[in-house]
Design a protein around this motif. Structure first.
Motif, mmCIF file in Angstrom:
data_model
loop_
_atom_site.group_PDB
_atom_site.id
_atom_site.type_symbol
_atom_site.label_atom_id
_atom_site.label_comp_id
_atom_site.label_asym_id
_atom_site.label_seq_id
_atom_site.Cartn_x
_atom_site.Cartn_y
_atom_site.Cartn_z
ATOM 1 N N GLN A 1 36.224 5.548 20.439
ATOM 2 C CA GLN A 1 37.403 4.807 20.270
ATOM 3 C C GLN A 1 37.181 4.113 19.011
ATOM 4 O OE1 GLN A 1 38.690 2.420 23.760
ATOM 5 N NE2 GLN A 1 40.683 2.479 22.923
ATOM 6 N N ARG A 2 36.071 3.559 18.900
ATOM 7 C CA ARG A 2 35.714 2.558 17.650
ATOM 8 C C ARG A 2 36.243 3.462 16.277
ATOM 9 N NH1 ARG A 2 32.851 -2.208 17.769
ATOM 10 N NH2 ARG A 2 32.210 -2.879 19.763
ATOM 11 N N ARG A 3 35.495 4.700 16.391
ATOM 12 C CA ARG A 3 35.793 5.598 15.307
ATOM 13 C C ARG A 3 36.995 5.854 14.922
ATOM 14 N NH1 ARG A 3 31.195 10.485 15.991
ATOM 15 N NH2 ARG A 3 32.025 10.897 13.887
ATOM 16 N N LEU A 4 37.823 6.474 16.235
ATOM 17 C CA LEU A 4 39.170 6.642 15.915
ATOM 18 C C LEU A 4 39.850 5.394 15.163
ATOM 19 C CD1 LEU A 4 41.958 8.368 16.382
ATOM 20 C CD2 LEU A 4 41.879 7.615 18.584
ATOM 21 N N ASN A 5 39.687 4.101 15.910
ATOM 22 C CA ASN A 5 40.430 3.185 15.579
ATOM 23 C C ASN A 5 40.045 2.776 13.921
ATOM 24 O OD1 ASN A 5 41.975 0.865 16.627
ATOM 25 N ND2 ASN A 5 40.166 -0.468 15.933
ATOM 26 N N ASP A 6 38.879 3.177 13.556
ATOM 27 C CA ASP A 6 38.584 3.160 11.969
ATOM 28 C C ASP A 6 39.144 4.000 11.108
ATOM 29 O OD1 ASP A 6 36.722 1.077 12.549
ATOM 30 O OD2 ASP A 6 35.140 2.263 12.538
ATOM 31 N N VAL A 7 39.573 5.055 11.553
ATOM 32 C CA VAL A 7 40.395 6.175 10.748
ATOM 33 C C VAL A 7 41.840 5.722 10.786
ATOM 34 C CG1 VAL A 7 38.698 7.904 10.933
ATOM 35 C CG2 VAL A 7 40.620 7.993 12.571
ATOM 36 N N ASP B 1 45.933 -3.420 15.542
ATOM 37 C CA ASP B 1 44.570 -3.487 16.180
ATOM 38 C C ASP B 1 44.465 -3.622 17.560
ATOM 39 O OD1 ASP B 1 41.368 -3.929 14.735
ATOM 40 O OD2 ASP B 1 41.848 -2.963 16.648
ATOM 41 N N LEU B 2 45.073 -3.005 18.534
ATOM 42 C CA LEU B 2 45.030 -3.230 19.937
ATOM 43 C C LEU B 2 43.503 -3.239 20.415
ATOM 44 C CD1 LEU B 2 47.934 -1.265 21.303
ATOM 45 C CD2 LEU B 2 47.580 -3.788 20.835
ATOM 46 N N TYR B 3 42.448 -2.334 20.033
ATOM 47 C CA TYR B 3 41.142 -2.605 20.461
ATOM 48 C C TYR B 3 40.373 -3.803 20.180
ATOM 49 C CZ TYR B 3 36.237 -1.128 20.445
ATOM 50 O OH TYR B 3 35.026 -0.894 21.167
ATOM 51 N N SER B 4 40.976 -4.192 19.061
ATOM 52 C CA SER B 4 39.997 -5.607 18.944
ATOM 53 C C SER B 4 40.710 -7.010 19.839
ATOM 54 C CB SER B 4 40.128 -6.068 17.403
ATOM 55 O OG SER B 4 41.560 -6.665 17.053
ATOM 56 N N VAL C 1 52.661 -5.432 19.433
ATOM 57 C CA VAL C 1 53.508 -4.676 18.579
ATOM 58 C C VAL C 1 54.633 -5.428 18.262
ATOM 59 C CG1 VAL C 1 55.278 -2.534 18.624
ATOM 60 C CG2 VAL C 1 52.994 -2.424 19.644
ATOM 61 N N ALA C 2 55.297 -6.406 19.050
ATOM 62 C CA ALA C 2 56.520 -7.245 18.535
ATOM 63 C C ALA C 2 56.174 -8.164 17.668
ATOM 64 C CB ALA C 2 56.975 -7.625 19.906
ATOM 65 N N GLY D 1 47.572 1.040 17.489
ATOM 66 C CA GLY D 1 46.262 1.503 17.911
ATOM 67 C C GLY D 1 46.294 1.546 19.368
ATOM 68 N N TYR D 2 45.041 2.039 19.871
ATOM 69 C CA TYR D 2 44.781 2.024 21.181
ATOM 70 C C TYR D 2 44.140 0.973 21.881
ATOM 71 C CZ TYR D 2 46.386 7.122 20.311
ATOM 72 O OH TYR D 2 47.110 7.988 19.904
ATOM 73 N N PRO D 3 44.550 0.500 23.168
ATOM 74 C CA PRO D 3 43.926 -0.612 23.767
ATOM 75 C C PRO D 3 42.313 -0.235 24.105
ATOM 76 C CG PRO D 3 45.388 0.365 25.067
ATOM 77 C CD PRO D 3 45.777 1.216 23.636
ATOM 78 N N ARG D 4 41.507 -1.157 24.141
ATOM 79 C CA ARG D 4 40.495 -0.703 24.575
ATOM 80 C C ARG D 4 40.070 -0.343 25.932
ATOM 81 N NH1 ARG D 4 34.783 -4.254 22.749
ATOM 82 N NH2 ARG D 4 33.385 -2.800 23.252
ATOM 83 N N LEU D 5 39.282 0.867 26.133
ATOM 84 C CA LEU D 5 39.133 1.459 27.544
ATOM 85 C C LEU D 5 37.902 1.011 28.146
ATOM 86 C CD1 LEU D 5 40.232 4.979 26.957
ATOM 87 C CD2 LEU D 5 41.630 3.250 27.551
#
Length: 353
Positions: free
Chosen positions: A269-275, A291-294, A343-344, A230-234
């Motif tokens: 970002q939340r919506r993208l993270n969910d899908v 889940d990097l966002y969280s 990731v590791a 996933g993507y880190p939170r912006l």
């Protein structure tokens, strides 16, 4: 909004019920393997890294210029795949990188279609092959981040920023969704009418394309563990932090993006993270989500000295024709290291299970 767009939409709810049960086990893979029986793989693990600029780690030098075709991928030689691979080696887990085909500007469908990395050239000299071509029957691990460009995040930023719409940032791929609508009204644009419908379509398309990506990875590398990152939170929960420039900077973290649009960016970002979670849950086996966002809420673009995201117009380490380029809200060194760490951890878990 076109009739074609409406008819091609399908409801995400058809996946939600099945995903709800699967998400718990999917997310658990982001923690280290536990139990006395866990052991590192005895043999090197053939690995392919794929993805967009967040896997390539645009903005972090030095960039990989070994192939002319990939020059405009802005792939760092010190991206999170490289850092995570070294971290795992220190634990006795050896990844043999068969390929790292991550490339800035890639959409999810570039996993199975070729990608023109420098569109203004119109030349095949800068067209790279579909990323799935790097997979081999003996590939055992497939890792990367995709979906942000399919969801249209750059288009959203350009819709909300007069500075990004200017010719100075013409090399940043993408255009505003509706250039006739002022950047100052972008929050309203994306929460009503055609803008809201466009956004819903792009988010859903991202989910569908990620499902296909994971299916294709499983087809071309049948024995591989697939790790979608996933993507880190912006944007932080407290958006008032975004009204202060980072130490040593003059621009705000999100430059001229209106304050009322920042919660909208976070919701996207939340919506993208969910899908992304749902796509992994639908894959059912041999798939994990990072889940990097969280886990990056204290390292957003607005967290000052602790920021893991370079400010929108903050100068990065990337250079083009002798000119330093902005971060455009990509992970800086701290952010890259956070990506690599999580990731590791997930790779270790999936290889030990």
């Amino acid at each position: 909004m076109s009739t074609t767009m409406r008819t091609t939409k399908t409801s995400l709810t058809r996946r939600a019920a099945a995903a709800a049960v699967a998400l718990g086990s999917c997310l658990a893979l982001a923690s280290p393997a536990t139990g006395a029986g866990a052991a590192a793989p005895a043999d090197p693990v053939p690995t392919v890294f794929f993805g967009d600029s967040y896997t390539a780690n645009y903005g972090i030098a030095p960039h990989n210029l070994d192939e002319q075709k990939r020059a405009f991928c802005f792939q760092s030689k010190e991206n999170y795949p490289a850092v995570a691979t070294r971290s795992l080696a220190e634990k006795g887990i050896t990844l043999t990188t068969q390929a790292d085909v991550s490339c800035g500007g890639a959409l999810a469908h570039h996993f199975w279609t070729e990608h023109e990395t420098f569109p203004v050239s119109g030349s095949s000299d800068f067209t790279v092959a579909a990323q799935q071509e790097a997979l081999k029957p003996d590939t055992e691990l497939v890792v990367g981040s995709m979906g942000g460009n399919t969801a249209g995040f750059v288009n959203i930023l350009k819709q909300c920023s007069d500075k990004l719409r200017s010719g100075e940032h013409g090399l940043l791929p993408g255009a505003p969704v509706d250039a006739d609508q002022p950047a100052a009204t972008c929050a309203e644009f994306f929460t009503s009418g055609d803008g809201k419908e466009w956004l819903g379509y792009r988010i859903e398309q991202a989910g569908e394309h990620l499902e296909e990506l994971l299916d294709r990875a499983g087809y071309f590398a049948p024995d591989a563990q697939r790790v979608l990152v996933g993507y880190p939170r912006l944007v932080p929960a407290d958006t008032t932090k975004c009204m202060t420039a980072a130490p040593g900077e003059t621009e705000l973290p999100f430059a001229d993006v209106p304050a009322d649009a920042l919660p909208v960016l976070d919701q996207v970002q939340r919506r993208l993270n969910d899908v992304m979670k749902m796509a992994v849950a639908d894959a059912e086996t041999n798939a994990a989500f990072v889940d990097l966002y969280s886990v990056t809420g204290a390292n957003t673009a607005c967290d000052g000295a602790d920021r893991g995201i370079g400010g929108l117009l903050e100068t990065s380490q990337a250079e083009l024709f002798g000119t330093k380029l902005p971060w455009y809200a990509h992970p800086n060194i701290k952010g890259r290291d956070l990506q690599a760490q999580h990731v590791a951890t997930t790779i270790e878990a999936v290889l030990n299970r």
